[in-house]
Design a protein around this motif. Structure first.
Motif, PDB file in Angstrom:
ATOM      1  N   UNK A 190      -5.762   4.218 -10.501  1.00  0.00           N
ATOM      2  CA  UNK A 190      -5.092   3.119  -9.801  1.00  0.00           C
ATOM      3  C   UNK A 190      -5.200   3.202  -8.300  1.00  0.00           C
ATOM      4  N   UNK A 191      -6.282   3.803  -7.791  1.00  0.00           N
ATOM      5  CA  UNK A 191      -6.441   3.960  -6.344  1.00  0.00           C
ATOM      6  C   UNK A 191      -6.445   2.620  -5.618  1.00  0.00           C
ATOM      7  N   UNK A 192      -5.765   2.573  -4.487  1.00  0.00           N
ATOM      8  CA  UNK A 192      -5.798   1.381  -3.636  1.00  0.00           C
ATOM      9  C   UNK A 192      -7.077   1.421  -2.802  1.00  0.00           C
ATOM     10  N   UNK A 193      -7.829   0.319  -2.732  1.00  0.00           N
ATOM     11  CA  UNK A 193      -9.088   0.319  -1.967  1.00  0.00           C
ATOM     12  C   UNK A 193      -8.886   0.612  -0.486  1.00  0.00           C
ATOM     13  N   UNK A 194      -7.783   0.120   0.071  1.00  0.00           N
ATOM     14  CA  UNK A 194      -7.502   0.323   1.496  1.00  0.00           C
ATOM     15  C   UNK A 194      -6.074   0.837   1.669  1.00  0.00           C
ATOM     16  N   UNK A 195      -5.849   2.120   1.418  1.00  0.00           N
ATOM     17  CA  UNK A 195      -4.481   2.654   1.510  1.00  0.00           C
ATOM     18  C   UNK A 195      -3.958   2.647   2.941  1.00  0.00           C
ATOM     19  N   UNK A 196      -2.657   2.515   3.079  1.00  0.00           N
ATOM     20  CA  UNK A 196      -2.026   2.487   4.397  1.00  0.00           C
ATOM     21  C   UNK A 196      -0.621   3.049   4.282  1.00  0.00           C
ATOM     22  N   UNK A 197      -0.118   3.592   5.409  1.00  0.00           N
ATOM     23  CA  UNK A 197       1.268   4.056   5.445  1.00  0.00           C
ATOM     24  C   UNK A 197       2.226   2.912   5.731  1.00  0.00           C
ATOM     25  N   UNK A 198       1.701   1.746   6.092  1.00  0.00           N
ATOM     26  CA  UNK A 198       2.524   0.583   6.431  1.00  0.00           C
ATOM     27  C   UNK A 198       2.784  -0.237   5.162  1.00  0.00           C
ATOM     28  N   UNK A 199       4.038  -0.346   4.711  1.00  0.00           N
ATOM     29  CA  UNK A 199       4.331  -1.105   3.482  1.00  0.00           C
ATOM     30  C   UNK A 199       3.891  -2.558   3.555  1.00  0.00           C
ATOM     31  N   UNK A 200       3.986  -3.174   4.740  1.00  0.00           N
ATOM     32  CA  UNK A 200       3.573  -4.585   4.867  1.00  0.00           C
ATOM     33  C   UNK A 200       2.088  -4.748   4.640  1.00  0.00           C
TER      34      UNK A 200
ATOM     35  N   UNK B  89       0.273  -2.768   2.863  1.00  0.00           N
ATOM     36  CA  UNK B  89       0.024  -2.539   1.441  1.00  0.00           C
ATOM     37  C   UNK B  89       0.334  -3.784   0.625  1.00  0.00           C
ATOM     38  N   UNK B  90       1.426  -4.476   0.966  1.00  0.00           N
ATOM     39  CA  UNK B  90       1.767  -5.703   0.233  1.00  0.00           C
ATOM     40  C   UNK B  90       0.692  -6.770   0.417  1.00  0.00           C
ATOM     41  N   UNK B  91       0.219  -6.918   1.640  1.00  0.00           N
ATOM     42  CA  UNK B  91      -0.835  -7.908   1.898  1.00  0.00           C
ATOM     43  C   UNK B  91      -2.110  -7.558   1.142  1.00  0.00           C
ATOM     44  N   UNK B  92      -2.434  -6.260   1.122  1.00  0.00           N
ATOM     45  CA  UNK B  92      -3.630  -5.833   0.405  1.00  0.00           C
ATOM     46  C   UNK B  92      -3.477  -6.077  -1.089  1.00  0.00           C
ATOM     47  N   UNK B  93      -2.258  -5.857  -1.632  1.00  0.00           N
ATOM     48  CA  UNK B  93      -2.020  -6.131  -3.051  1.00  0.00           C
ATOM     49  C   UNK B  93      -2.159  -7.615  -3.353  1.00  0.00           C
ATOM     50  N   UNK B  94      -1.676  -8.452  -2.418  1.00  0.00           N
ATOM     51  CA  UNK B  94      -1.832  -9.904  -2.593  1.00  0.00           C
ATOM     52  C   UNK B  94      -3.303 -10.292  -2.595  1.00  0.00           C
ATOM     53  N   UNK B  95      -4.071  -9.693  -1.665  1.00  0.00           N
ATOM     54  CA  UNK B  95      -5.504  -9.991  -1.627  1.00  0.00           C
ATOM     55  C   UNK B  95      -6.189  -9.520  -2.908  1.00  0.00           C
ATOM     56  N   UNK B  96      -5.761  -8.344  -3.389  1.00  0.00           N
ATOM     57  CA  UNK B  96      -6.324  -7.846  -4.636  1.00  0.00           C
ATOM     58  C   UNK B  96      -6.014  -8.783  -5.796  1.00  0.00           C
ATOM     59  N   UNK B  97      -4.773  -9.303  -5.808  1.00  0.00           N
ATOM     60  CA  UNK B  97      -4.383 -10.227  -6.863  1.00  0.00           C
ATOM     61  C   UNK B  97      -5.223 -11.488  -6.849  1.00  0.00           C
ATOM     62  N   UNK B  98      -5.469 -12.018  -5.641  1.00  0.00           N
ATOM     63  CA  UNK B  98      -6.290 -13.234  -5.526  1.00  0.00           C
ATOM     64  C   UNK B  98      -7.727 -12.962  -5.952  1.00  0.00           C
TER      65      UNK B  98
END
Length: 268
Positions: A200-210, A212-221
């Motif tokens: 379940x690795x995140x493609x672009x991990x970050x320490x910033x929760x915001x 990460x949320x944006x990246x998850x939204x992009x991943x979802x799209x």
């Protein structure tokens, strides 16, 4: 070039100042050469004092080394422990702990080099192994809570704590020399693997929760678009198969028609 001031005109150090000076010099020399590669003569020469001064304060280089190691041990342990207790969410705790270790390495490289030499036997508890054991003890409590929260057996908490601490510690040793990428990025990737696992690795991990949320939204799209493309491809494939099937039936029709008239002609 300015001549050094005569000894009588130099500001005389207090005992505490001299001790701190010797500790600073010893830390640098021990980091470069280790305990065995450093002599009392070198320490004294670097401090501009005689050998008896070193013996007076520390009883020898082993005593100086022990104090240096214990100081660095306590400093790093305090940083990591504080980071674990300063966050509420478990992921944030892990992020802060990983970042604290990397910050210590970046700001106190000599101290970390001394610790990872796994300290001289005469220094008591101040070894890197015992430091990691102390940190693992702090993490073990957190792991037990997290495992219990997911209805897992918390008897494995000590093992998972060792795994997490070992992963962060070894990454820190590697990063001590390479120093790339930046410490925040390294911490983000360490937590990415520890928190999400390989599957379940995140493609672009970050320490910033915001972020990460944006990246998850992009991943979802992206996942939605990929699913839509796959659905269209399946529809096209099904339509193509249907056309091929109809065409196959048409190709077979003339043969069937001739079959109806393929009767034996009577002989006259």
């Amino acid at each position: 070039m300015t001549e050094p001031a005569p000894r009588s005109r130099r500001k005389r150090m207090t005992g505490k100042e001299r001790r701190e000076q010797l500790l600073d010099i010893g830390r640098t020399l021990f980091a470069e050469r280790g305990l065995g590669g450093t002599s009392v003569e070198e320490i004294a020469a670097a401090a501009g004092v005689s050998k008896p001064v070193v013996y007076e304060h520390f009883g020898g280089k082993e005593g100086l080394y022990a104090v240096v190691v214990d100081r660095e041990f306590e400093k790093l342990l305090a940083l990591v422990t504080e980071s674990l207790n300063s966050a509420v969410h478990y992921r944030a705790k892990l992020e802060k702990a990983a970042l604290a270790l990397l910050e210590y390495i970046e700001e106190h490289p000599d101290g970390f080099r001394i610790l990872v030499r796994d300290s001289h036997g005469g220094t008591g508890t101040g070894s890197y192994a015992s430091l990691l054991s102390e940190i693992a003890g702090e993490v073990e409590h957190l792991m037990a809570q997290e495992l219990d929260r997911h209805d897992y057996d918390d008897k494995f908490a000590p093992m998972y704590a060792q795994m997490l601490v070992g992963m962060v510690a070894l990454t820190g040793q590697w990063w001590l020399d390479v120093r790339k990428p930046k410490r925040e990025e390294v911490a983000a990737h360490v937590v990415n693997l520890a928190w999400n696992g390989l599957s379940g690795l995140e493609p672009r991990p970050s320490l910033d929760p915001r972020r990460r949320r944006k990246e998850l939204e992009r991943q979802g799209k992206r996942a939605e678009k990929a699913a839509a493309r796959a659905e269209k491809a399946e529809e096209k494939a099904a339509a193509r198969a249907a056309r091929d099937q109809r065409k196959g039936r048409r190709d077979d029709e003339p043969a069937h028609l001739f079959d109806e008239f393929d009767t034996e002609v009577p002989t006259l």
